[in-house]
Write a protein that holds these residues in place. Structure first.
Motif, PDB file in Angstrom:
ATOM      1  N   ILE A 170       0.866  -1.195   0.000  1.00  0.00           N
ATOM      2  CA  ILE A 170       0.000   0.000   0.000  1.00  0.00           C
ATOM      3  C   ILE A 170       0.899   1.240   0.000  1.00  0.00           C
ATOM      4  O   ILE A 170       0.667   2.194  -0.732  1.00  0.00           O
ATOM      5  CB  ILE A 170      -0.910   0.006   1.254  1.00  0.00           C
ATOM      6  CG1 ILE A 170      -1.733  -1.280   1.310  1.00  0.00           C
ATOM      7  CG2 ILE A 170      -1.794   1.246   1.278  1.00  0.00           C
ATOM      8  CD1 ILE A 170      -2.491  -1.463   2.610  1.00  0.00           C
ATOM      9  N   ARG A 171       1.958   1.153   0.806  1.00  0.00           N
ATOM     10  CA  ARG A 171       2.879   2.286   0.904  1.00  0.00           C
ATOM     11  C   ARG A 171       3.556   2.554  -0.442  1.00  0.00           C
ATOM     12  O   ARG A 171       3.887   3.677  -0.786  1.00  0.00           O
ATOM     13  CB  ARG A 171       3.938   1.938   1.952  1.00  0.00           C
ATOM     14  CG  ARG A 171       4.419   3.108   2.706  1.00  0.00           C
ATOM     15  CD  ARG A 171       5.144   2.800   3.990  1.00  0.00           C
ATOM     16  NE  ARG A 171       5.592   1.444   4.212  1.00  0.00           N
ATOM     17  CZ  ARG A 171       5.216   0.695   5.247  1.00  0.00           C
ATOM     18  NH1 ARG A 171       4.341   1.160   6.116  1.00  0.00           N
ATOM     19  NH2 ARG A 171       5.692  -0.522   5.414  1.00  0.00           N
ATOM     20  N   LEU A 172       3.764   1.461  -1.184  1.00  0.00           N
ATOM     21  CA  LEU A 172       4.516   1.579  -2.443  1.00  0.00           C
ATOM     22  C   LEU A 172       3.614   1.541  -3.671  1.00  0.00           C
ATOM     23  O   LEU A 172       4.092   1.411  -4.788  1.00  0.00           O
ATOM     24  CB  LEU A 172       5.534   0.429  -2.533  1.00  0.00           C
ATOM     25  CG  LEU A 172       6.536   0.356  -1.373  1.00  0.00           C
ATOM     26  CD1 LEU A 172       7.326  -0.925  -1.456  1.00  0.00           C
ATOM     27  CD2 LEU A 172       7.480   1.543  -1.421  1.00  0.00           C
ATOM     28  N   ILE A 175       4.479   3.714  -6.548  1.00  0.00           N
ATOM     29  CA  ILE A 175       5.728   3.315  -7.231  1.00  0.00           C
ATOM     30  C   ILE A 175       5.427   2.136  -8.146  1.00  0.00           C
ATOM     31  O   ILE A 175       5.895   2.074  -9.287  1.00  0.00           O
ATOM     32  CB  ILE A 175       6.828   2.928  -6.213  1.00  0.00           C
ATOM     33  CG1 ILE A 175       7.184   4.135  -5.364  1.00  0.00           C
ATOM     34  CG2 ILE A 175       8.047   2.366  -6.919  1.00  0.00           C
ATOM     35  CD1 ILE A 175       8.244   3.879  -4.300  1.00  0.00           C
ATOM     36  N   LEU A 176       4.608   1.224  -7.645  1.00  0.00           N
ATOM     37  CA  LEU A 176       4.281   0.044  -8.457  1.00  0.00           C
ATOM     38  C   LEU A 176       3.505   0.423  -9.713  1.00  0.00           C
ATOM     39  O   LEU A 176       3.505  -0.304 -10.696  1.00  0.00           O
ATOM     40  CB  LEU A 176       3.461  -0.947  -7.619  1.00  0.00           C
ATOM     41  CG  LEU A 176       4.257  -1.638  -6.498  1.00  0.00           C
ATOM     42  CD1 LEU A 176       3.336  -2.296  -5.507  1.00  0.00           C
ATOM     43  CD2 LEU A 176       5.237  -2.646  -7.076  1.00  0.00           C
ATOM     44  N   LYS A 177       2.858   1.589  -9.640  1.00  0.00           N
ATOM     45  CA  LYS A 177       2.075   2.013 -10.815  1.00  0.00           C
ATOM     46  C   LYS A 177       2.927   2.713 -11.865  1.00  0.00           C
ATOM     47  O   LYS A 177       2.451   2.983 -12.959  1.00  0.00           O
ATOM     48  CB  LYS A 177       0.964   2.965 -10.357  1.00  0.00           C
ATOM     49  CG  LYS A 177      -0.232   2.235  -9.772  1.00  0.00           C
ATOM     50  CD  LYS A 177      -1.334   3.238  -9.477  1.00  0.00           C
ATOM     51  CE  LYS A 177      -2.233   2.721  -8.375  1.00  0.00           C
ATOM     52  NZ  LYS A 177      -2.905   3.798  -7.661  1.00  0.00           N
ATOM     53  N   ILE A 178       4.186   3.026 -11.546  1.00  0.00           N
ATOM     54  CA  ILE A 178       5.043   3.703 -12.538  1.00  0.00           C
ATOM     55  C   ILE A 178       5.221   2.752 -13.715  1.00  0.00           C
ATOM     56  O   ILE A 178       5.636   1.600 -13.523  1.00  0.00           O
ATOM     57  CB  ILE A 178       6.427   4.062 -11.946  1.00  0.00           C
ATOM     58  CG1 ILE A 178       6.269   5.032 -10.788  1.00  0.00           C
ATOM     59  CG2 ILE A 178       7.344   4.652 -13.010  1.00  0.00           C
ATOM     60  CD1 ILE A 178       7.566   5.344 -10.048  1.00  0.00           C
ATOM     61  N   VAL A 188      10.027  -7.252  -8.005  1.00  0.00           N
ATOM     62  CA  VAL A 188       9.452  -7.059  -6.669  1.00  0.00           C
ATOM     63  C   VAL A 188       9.719  -8.327  -5.847  1.00  0.00           C
ATOM     64  O   VAL A 188       9.395  -9.423  -6.295  1.00  0.00           O
ATOM     65  CB  VAL A 188       7.936  -6.774  -6.760  1.00  0.00           C
ATOM     66  CG1 VAL A 188       7.345  -6.519  -5.374  1.00  0.00           C
ATOM     67  CG2 VAL A 188       7.668  -5.579  -7.668  1.00  0.00           C
ATOM     68  N   ARG A 189      10.352  -8.181  -4.704  1.00  0.00           N
ATOM     69  CA  ARG A 189      10.680  -9.338  -3.860  1.00  0.00           C
ATOM     70  C   ARG A 189      10.326  -9.048  -2.409  1.00  0.00           C
ATOM     71  O   ARG A 189      10.509  -7.936  -1.926  1.00  0.00           O
ATOM     72  CB  ARG A 189      12.189  -9.633  -3.931  1.00  0.00           C
ATOM     73  CG  ARG A 189      12.671 -10.083  -5.297  1.00  0.00           C
ATOM     74  CD  ARG A 189      12.386 -11.574  -5.535  1.00  0.00           C
ATOM     75  NE  ARG A 189      12.822 -11.970  -6.855  1.00  0.00           N
ATOM     76  CZ  ARG A 189      12.115 -11.835  -7.975  1.00  0.00           C
ATOM     77  NH1 ARG A 189      10.908 -11.308  -7.916  1.00  0.00           N
ATOM     78  NH2 ARG A 189      12.588 -12.210  -9.134  1.00  0.00           N
ATOM     79  N   GLN A 190       9.852 -10.110  -1.721  1.00  0.00           N
ATOM     80  CA  GLN A 190       9.547  -9.953  -0.301  1.00  0.00           C
ATOM     81  C   GLN A 190      10.659 -10.583   0.536  1.00  0.00           C
ATOM     82  O   GLN A 190      11.192 -11.643   0.180  1.00  0.00           O
ATOM     83  CB  GLN A 190       8.203 -10.613   0.022  1.00  0.00           C
ATOM     84  CG  GLN A 190       7.761 -10.338   1.446  1.00  0.00           C
ATOM     85  CD  GLN A 190       6.298 -10.666   1.687  1.00  0.00           C
ATOM     86  OE1 GLN A 190       5.677 -11.391   0.928  1.00  0.00           O
ATOM     87  NE2 GLN A 190       5.745 -10.108   2.753  1.00  0.00           N
ATOM     88  N   LEU A 191      10.991  -9.946   1.632  1.00  0.00           N
ATOM     89  CA  LEU A 191      12.027 -10.492   2.509  1.00  0.00           C
ATOM     90  C   LEU A 191      11.491 -11.745   3.189  1.00  0.00           C
ATOM     91  O   LEU A 191      10.328 -11.782   3.610  1.00  0.00           O
ATOM     92  CB  LEU A 191      12.422  -9.464   3.568  1.00  0.00           C
ATOM     93  CG  LEU A 191      13.131  -8.199   3.063  1.00  0.00           C
ATOM     94  CD1 LEU A 191      13.280  -7.199   4.202  1.00  0.00           C
ATOM     95  CD2 LEU A 191      14.505  -8.527   2.495  1.00  0.00           C
ATOM     96  N   GLU A 192      12.365 -12.743   3.292  1.00  0.00           N
ATOM     97  CA  GLU A 192      11.971 -14.015   3.915  1.00  0.00           C
ATOM     98  C   GLU A 192      11.643 -13.792   5.392  1.00  0.00           C
ATOM     99  O   GLU A 192      12.321 -13.014   6.063  1.00  0.00           O
ATOM    100  CB  GLU A 192      13.148 -14.991   3.857  1.00  0.00           C
ATOM    101  CG  GLU A 192      13.639 -15.309   2.465  1.00  0.00           C
ATOM    102  CD  GLU A 192      12.813 -16.369   1.808  1.00  0.00           C
ATOM    103  OE1 GLU A 192      12.342 -17.248   2.539  1.00  0.00           O
ATOM    104  OE2 GLU A 192      12.617 -16.288   0.586  1.00  0.00           O
ATOM    105  N   GLU A 193      10.643 -14.507   5.857  1.00  0.00           N
ATOM    106  CA  GLU A 193      10.310 -14.374   7.276  1.00  0.00           C
ATOM    107  C   GLU A 193      11.410 -14.955   8.160  1.00  0.00           C
ATOM    108  O   GLU A 193      11.589 -14.567   9.303  1.00  0.00           O
ATOM    109  CB  GLU A 193       8.993 -15.087   7.578  1.00  0.00           C
ATOM    110  CG  GLU A 193       7.806 -14.166   7.363  1.00  0.00           C
ATOM    111  CD  GLU A 193       6.495 -14.832   7.661  1.00  0.00           C
ATOM    112  OE1 GLU A 193       6.486 -15.723   8.523  1.00  0.00           O
ATOM    113  OE2 GLU A 193       5.505 -14.474   7.019  1.00  0.00           O
TER     114      GLU A 193
END
Ligand code: GLU
Length: 918
Positions: A170-172, A175-178, A188-193
């Motif tokens: 949501i915060r980004l 940016i994702l819409k650019i 786009v990558r998510q940090l591992e838990e």
């Protein structure tokens, strides 16, 4: 609700006044809920209220209540809040908590009881909050726009977004819409838990990503960067944009990084009010023997927002309290109890502008979302605010530093690190140095044009550097999808600069940036110089190919034999041997094989012959031969001049067209270099033809190194032309006088210094190159490495006079003709000798005179140069006694010794008298 409260005031003015009288100097309570222990925000909350109680002079005092609520436990949170409202009859507002999960329940209780709810943490703005709420943290959607503007302004072509929590999306969102381009996709990558991000970061590194937007908890930022460093993703000039507004408060010293880290903050840590507040915390805590760790540099945004929030709330309450509106009371969550003053306070806070808020301009929309704020862009290790953004700016970033300051920032960051320069060993750009190394000379291990150029730039920009050597200039491997060589080093972040004979190409430009070209050049053909060294004395053979010579010789023999045969058949060639005898008994044919050969030889030599055929068929055959001779000799003569000239100049190719048209000279390029790609990718038919031929040669004519190609050209046993770039060619030609550049440049391009895309120091490097170009330093440098440092005598260039002399054919060019003449004459002399000896032998046998006597007499006669007449010998005469008598009579005139050898004559006389006696 406003309406109700207003009515209430009108209808019951007495009640309101009596309330005022009762409570105007009373204490008010403000409560705050915190998920974390001992946060800066807690201190800020406590001391802001305290400070106002002491110094506001409004006669009101504020009691601050702090409650810890377990994060995520909504039941416990609601219980705590309900207890608070029930047990506290002077509660005017509730702050927090930070976590938006527990925040929601607090918000809904406040809404029900109509107690102002104040937040200082990021909350998703998907749903409209109740209007009793105010959040001092920038509204999520507007903050997202701010980040998007920053990213757009950074002009990153290809980047990765690394986030930790789902809410980051949501915060980004903006940016994702650019829009991303197809050749520069956004990863786009998510940090591992699990907390181990190395694998993911390594993959990012291998995919060539050097720009990363990092969205994670402030407390995890250093850990993520630490792991990025471990996988080599924290080297200069890898760039990060950290979205946490508290990233600037962290200590990055353990990383000792030279990466470009951009952070965004909401306030200036040097704000005097902030400093004063922190001091008050210290003083306050000292009374409880507690030590405050917070400094203006480390204090977090929520603490600053807390100060502003408490300030605004207290200003609102103080103001409203004067008009007797504030009458808080204890309320139960379970009753339908509400407090009328709550909305009033919230409404006032939304309308009122706080004087000098620490967190920048504070404006709320009707839902209590903060719509105005000021984002400040800063860089790691720099106190300068590079740019600011506020929602009014829209899609524009307000650059706050001058071009000069920016340049200084870039230079400072350049000077902070030892720049790694990737290069390749190639003469004369980079060569191993034989000079003794000195401790202070960085580049002493290598020397060459590239070393000198980098040294000049480094001195100009005052940075230090080290060379790393790779194998090639850099080409893209389709199978692995990776770049290698100098370009690969720059793409992978191994090096910050790449220099060698590196051609600026479109394909490379997709993955690296190039400086302005420091050298211009074009593709040309390297070939052996027109070799005056080895003239061919049999060059006269060249105008006709070997097989044509063979066919001509065969035709000559064939036609001569045919002529001989048809002449025997042709009645016209049987002639009367004695034309005076009109009725001869015999006819004679002059066309023996020798004469036929003589006629055909005479014709093809354009000399003619003393006898000619008379028969129709023979004339026909001879005229055909003449026709053939005419064309052959004219063609030969026409070609001869050209071939002798060519022989002299030695040039067999003058252009690419010549190269394509012939099959003798093989040609090639450096494999996988820009020249190779030029032909491979060319749409131009001529260069396609070059590529088709070149790629079809077996064994391959491509070489692994430029000097290998040069060696092949120099090899006398090989006929090889090398497509090479003119700058490097110029160097080789200066070294090897026997080499020459053939034809014009096929294209025009330049060598540039490679650097990572959007490298901030590109402008600095460019201006240094321009400076050296304009001052002529680059020219001097080139002269030094291309001419002066080549340890050999300069090549002799033919002057005009020499050239004129060269126009004439030299003996060496026509020596073969002399040789043929010499051999021919020698052979004819030998034949003459053999004929002479044979003749003497015949005389000796016929006349019965000893051979040596005859030989001596004949020889003496032959050398007697003034005797021009010779007696007819007997062998051709009739052998009858009468004829013999006659012959003796006839011989009389030759009895003179001067006409015939005397002893032979005596011998003959002796023989005759003895025969008479007998
Ligand atoms: N300058 C070329 C390159 O950068 C190498 C030499 C060549 O291809 O002729 O690939």
């Amino acid at each position: 609700m406003k309406f109700h409260f207003f009515h209430f005031c009108l209808i019951f003015p007495h009640f309101v006044l009596s309330e005022k009288r009762q409570y105007s100097d009373n204490k008010f309570t403000i409560a705050s809920l915190f998920n974390k222990e001992n946060s800066d925000a807690e201190l800020a909350f406590k001391y802001a209220a305290h400070w106002h109680s002491l110094y506001s002079g409004e006669g009101t005092s504020y009691n601050s209540v702090v409650q810890k609520v377990p994060e995520g436990n909504t039941f416990a949170s609601s219980k705590i809040v309900c207890n608070m409202t029930q047990n506290n009859n002077r509660l005017i507002a509730i702050f927090g908590p930070e976590s938006h999960k527990t925040n929601a329940i607090v918000q809904s209780i406040c809404k029900k009881l109509e107690i102002p709810h104040i937040q200082t943490s990021w909350q998703p703005s998907t749903n409209f909050p109740p209007i009793i709420s105010l959040n001092f943290y920038p509204a999520a959607n507007i903050l997202a726009e701010g980040f998007a503007t920053i990213v757009k302004h950074m002009n990153w072509k290809s980047y990765a977004i690394v986030y930790q929590r789902d809410e980051a999306l949501i915060r980004l969102q903006a940016i994702l819409k650019i829009p991303e381009s197809s050749d520069n996709p956004v990863t786009v990558r998510q940090l591992e838990e699990s907390g181990d991000y190395r694998t993911m970061l390594k993959l990012l590194k291998f995919s060539g990503i050097t720009k990363i937007i990092l969205d994670c908890d402030t407390d995890d930022v250093v850990d993520v960067l630490q792991q990025a460093q471990e996988v080599g993703l924290l080297n200069y000039p890898t760039s990060y944009l950290i979205t946490s507004l508290d990233a600037h408060t962290l200590d990055y010293s353990s990383l000792n990084t030279n990466a470009n880290i951009t952070m965004v903050r909401l306030f200036n840590p040097n704000n005097e009010d902030l400093i004063r507040h922190i001091k008050s915390w210290e003083v306050g805590e000292m009374r409880h023997n507690q030590h405050v760790l917070a400094t203006p540099q480390t204090v977090r945004t929520d603490a600053v927002l807390m100060i502003d929030a408490v300030n605004l709330l207290i200003e609102a309450v103080n103001h409203l309290n004067k008009t007797e509106m504030i009458s808080p009371r204890s309320m139960s969550c379970h009753d339908s109890d509400t407090w009328e003053g709550g909305y009033r306070i919230a409404a006032y806070m939304k309308e009122h502008r706080l004087a000098n808020p620490i967190s920048g301009p504070i404006v709320f929309d009707q839902f209590g979302r903060r719509t105005n704020f000021n984002l400040q862009l800063i860089e790691l290790n720099s106190n300068l605010v590079k740019a600011t953004w506020c929602p009014e700016n829209g899609t524009k970033l307000n650059i706050t530093i001058s071009a000069k300051q920016r340049q200084q920032m870039v230079l400072r960051s350049l000077q902070k690190q030892r720049i790694v320069v990737s290069s390749k060993l190639v003469d004369p750009y980079l060569m191993e140095s034989n000079a003794p190394r000195t401790a202070d000379s960085i580049a002493s291990r290598y020397e060459g044009y590239a070393v000198d150029l980098i040294e000049l730039i480094a001195r100009e920009l005052n940075f230090t550097y080290v060379f790393t050597i790779t194998e090639s200039n850099g080409n893209y491997d389709e199978a692995s999808g990776l770049w290698n060589g100098v370009v690969g080093d720059v793409v992978n972040g191994v090096a910050q600069l790449g220099i060698c004979d590196l051609t600026i190409t479109h394909q490379r430009r997709q993955v690296v940036d190039f400086s302005n070209p420091f050298m211009t050049l074009g593709i040309s053909i390297l070939y052996k110089k027109p070799s005056a060294g080895e003239p061919n004395m049999f060059a006269f053979i060249d105008p006709l190919a070997e097989d044509v010579w063979m066919y001509t010789a065969t035709a000559y023999l064939g036609v001569s034999i045919v002529l001989y045969l048809i002449a025997r058949m042709a009645p016209g060639d049987w002639e009367n041997p004695h034309p005076c005898d009109e009725n001869p008994e015999q006819l004679e044919n002059a066309w023996n094989l020798g004469n036929a050969l003589w006629l055909t030889m005479g014709s093809i030599m354009t000399q003619g012959c003393d006898i000619l055929p008379k028969g129709i068929s023979t004339r026909m055959a001879v005229s055909m031969w003449w026709f053939f001779s005419l064309l052959m000799t004219s063609s030969y003569t026409a070609n001869l001049a050209a071939y002798l000239a060519k022989e002299r100049s030695g040039v067999s190719i003058k252009s690419v067209d010549d190269l394509i048209a012939q099959n003798k000279i093989k040609f090639g390029t450096l494999i996988n270099g820009s020249t190779y790609e030029f032909f491979k990718e060319s749409d131009y038919s001529k260069y396609q033809a070059v590529w088709n031929k070149m790629s079809g040669f077996k064994p391959t004519t491509f070489v692994g190194k430029n000097n290998e190609g040069v060696r092949k050209v120099l090899n006398k046993n090989q006929d090889y032309a090398f497509f090479m770039e003119s700058a490097s060619m110029e160097y080789e030609i200066s070294k090897h006088c026997e080499l020459a550049e053939i034809g014009d440049w096929l294209d025009s391009k330049g060598y540039g210094i490679a650097m990572p895309i959007d490298a901030p120091y590109r402008g600095e490097i460019n201006s240094a190159i321009l400076k050296y170009q304009e001052s002529g330093t680059l020219q001097t440098l080139k002269k030094r490495w291309w001419k002066e440092l080549i340890k050999k005598d300069p090549c002799e260039l033919p002057d005009d006079e020499n050239q004129t002399k060269e126009d004439g054919l030299k003996l060496a060019n026509v020596g073969g003709v002399f040789l043929v003449l010499g051999i021919g004459v020698t052979v004819s002399f030998l034949i003459a000798v053999v004929e002479f000896l044979w003749n003497a032998r015949n005389i000796s046998v016929e006349e019965g005179v000893p051979y040596l006597h005859v030989l001596a007499a004949e020889l003496k006669f032959a050398v007697n140069l003034w005797v021009t007449k010779k007696a007819v010998r007997g062998e051709n005469k009739d052998d009858s006694p009468e004829a013999s008598e006659n012959r003796l009579d006839e011989e009389k005139p030759y009895q003179d010794e001067s006409l015939f050898p005397l002893h032979i004559m005596n011998r003959l006389t002796e023989n005759r008298s003895s025969s008479h006696h007998s």
